[in-house]
Design a protein around this motif. Structure first.
Motif, PDB file in Angstrom:
ATOM      1  N   PRO A   1      -7.469   6.636  -1.717  1.00 56.28           N
ATOM      2  CA  PRO A   1      -7.322   5.176  -1.879  1.00 56.28           C
ATOM      3  C   PRO A   1      -6.868   4.844  -3.300  1.00 56.28           C
ATOM      4  CG  PRO A   1      -9.411   5.728  -0.832  1.00 56.28           C
ATOM      5  CD  PRO A   1      -8.837   7.022  -1.332  1.00 56.28           C
TER       6      PRO A   1
ATOM      7  N   ASN B   1       0.082   4.308   0.204  1.00 53.99           N
ATOM      8  CA  ASN B   1      -0.338   5.278   1.215  1.00 53.99           C
ATOM      9  C   ASN B   1       0.315   4.999   2.568  1.00 53.99           C
ATOM     10  OD1 ASN B   1      -2.026   7.139  -0.112  1.00 53.99           O
ATOM     11  ND2 ASN B   1      -3.690   5.647  -0.171  1.00 53.99           N
TER      12      ASN B   1
ATOM     13  N   ALA C   1      -2.749  -1.257  -5.147  1.00 48.05           N
ATOM     14  CA  ALA C   1      -1.434  -1.623  -4.614  1.00 48.05           C
ATOM     15  C   ALA C   1      -0.366  -1.452  -5.696  1.00 48.05           C
ATOM     16  CB  ALA C   1      -1.453  -3.068  -4.124  1.00 48.05           C
TER      17      ALA C   1
ATOM     18  N   ASP D   1       0.852  -1.187   0.000  1.00 49.71           N
ATOM     19  CA  ASP D   1       0.000   0.000   0.000  1.00 49.71           C
ATOM     20  C   ASP D   1       0.890   1.240   0.000  1.00 49.71           C
ATOM     21  OD1 ASP D   1      -1.692   2.138   0.612  1.00 49.71           O
ATOM     22  OD2 ASP D   1      -3.001   0.909   1.856  1.00 49.71           O
TER      23      ASP D   1
ATOM     24  N   THR E   1       9.212  -1.721   0.557  1.00 47.60           N
ATOM     25  CA  THR E   1       8.594  -0.730   1.438  1.00 47.60           C
ATOM     26  C   THR E   1       9.600   0.181   2.137  1.00 47.60           C
ATOM     27  OG1 THR E   1       6.721  -2.204   1.820  1.00 47.60           O
ATOM     28  CG2 THR E   1       7.049  -0.420   3.399  1.00 47.60           C
TER      29      THR E   1
END
Length: 357
Positions: free
Chosen positions: A244, A217, A247, A215, A252
């Motif tokens: 929103p 965000n 993906a 994600d 990360t």
């Protein structure tokens, strides 16, 4: 200047083997070291009083020129890449580094300019020159990568000590204590640093990001959270506009470090406060955009072609590797990076990702 001072000045500067020039506040040449004379095949009597632009090749465009009146505000520059013209009309590729000279009452009296030659043999054919230059740059980047990996390795123990000490202190504090929240912030950020350090070590070993569905965000939120206290201290208003989105394939913690770097650059560009906006939104097709905009001092036009080049910086203590590394991380995430800037108004950096399959 008495006779002794003149003799010392000549020994230290004019007779130096380092290719160095001194310029006045308008960019006119005052003195030229022996090393610079040899590099460019010039003599001080001929060039003293001439403008810096007289050393540039005739076909240089405006992005390679230096506006010394504008450099009153930002006189420091490292590894600005350009081409100078020698007396025998040879093209001499150099990296230019400047420092202010005689700064008083906020005004720069002049500049010291170092010339770092590329070191490419001019008698080689064009293909050999390009290959030699590429090898030299790879060697420089390899050394920087080794240094970064060593630094990340050395950081692990101090980070673990900070985290464990804060966690130990939390065990002996009452939940109502005002210190608890601060210590919790310390432990959260120490954990993030630990994860980012591990990710950078993995990247330095393999040379590749470990991409997994994630994600975007959440990654942005983590980087923003680490910057919130810095923004507050510098009177920077931080706005998040996170929609929103699908993906994306990401490593990360490596990507988080890249985003943090961009945020830190924006905050540094607003020393007197301003507005920092971070936005994530779905674009047309399968594109997902991450944009970071600030109301800082912006980037002058002559520097735009240099943005993202390794070792170029306008910061006195900058390495010139920050944006280069961010761009390389973006490429490994199959993302495109675009930088737009207006001097005096601010900068917008956009990363465009593709939705994960």
């Amino acid at each position: 200047m008495d006779a002794l001072e003149k003799e010392l000045f000549s020994a230290i500067f004019e007779q130096s083997e380092e290719p160095v020039l001194s310029l006045d506040a308008r960019g006119n040449i005052r003195t030229v070291s022996r090393g610079a004379q040899e590099l460019l095949g010039i003599s001080t009597p001929v060039k003293a009083g001439s403008s810096w632009d007289s050393l540039l090749t005739r076909d240089d465009d405006e992005t390679q020129r230096l506006d010394f009146s504008l450099m009153q505000k930002n006189p420091v520059m490292q590894n600005f890449e350009t081409v100078l013209l020698a007396a025998d009309l040879r093209r001499v590729p150099v990296f230019v580094t400047t420092r202010p000279l005689g700064t008083t009452a906020g005004a720069v009296g002049g500049f010291i300019v170092w010339l770092a030659p590329e070191g490419v043999r001019l008698d080689l054919d064009a293909r050999s020159q390009a290959l030699r230059e590429a090898i030299m740059r790879l060697e420089r980047l390899g050394a920087a990568g080794q240094l970064a990996a060593s630094f990340a390795h050395q950081m692990r123990n101090p980070i673990q000590i900070i985290q464990s000490t804060a966690e130990f202190a939390l065990e002996y504090l009452e939940p109502s204590s005002k210190i608890v929240e601060s210590l919790q912030t310390v432990t959260r950020n120490a954990e993030r640093l630990s994860q980012m350090t591990a990710a950078m070590l993995n990247l330095s070993k393999s040379g590749k990001c470990r991409l997994e569905k994630g994600d975007l965000n959440l990654t942005v939120e983590a980087a923003v959270m680490a910057m919130e206290s810095v923004c507050k201290r510098q009177n920077v208003s931080l706005e998040k506009r996170l929609q929103p989105v699908a993906a994306v394939m990401q490593d990360t913690h490596v990507l988080q470090g890249a985003i943090y770097n961009l945020l830190a650059n924006s905050v540094e560009a607003m020393p007197d406060g301003g507005t920092l906006v971070v936005e994530v939104a779905a674009l047309g097709g399968d594109g997902i955009g991450l944009s970071i905009s600030d109301t800082g001092h912006g980037i002058e036009g002559r520097f735009r072609q240099q943005i993202g080049k390794p070792f170029f910086s306008t910061k006195s203590k900058g390495t010139g590797l920050g944006l280069y590394i961010v761009r390389q991380i973006a490429l490994q995430h199959n993302a495109k990076m675009k930088v737009e800037s207006v001097p005096g108004k601010g900068t917008l950096v956009t990363l465009v990702f593709k939705a994960a399959p």
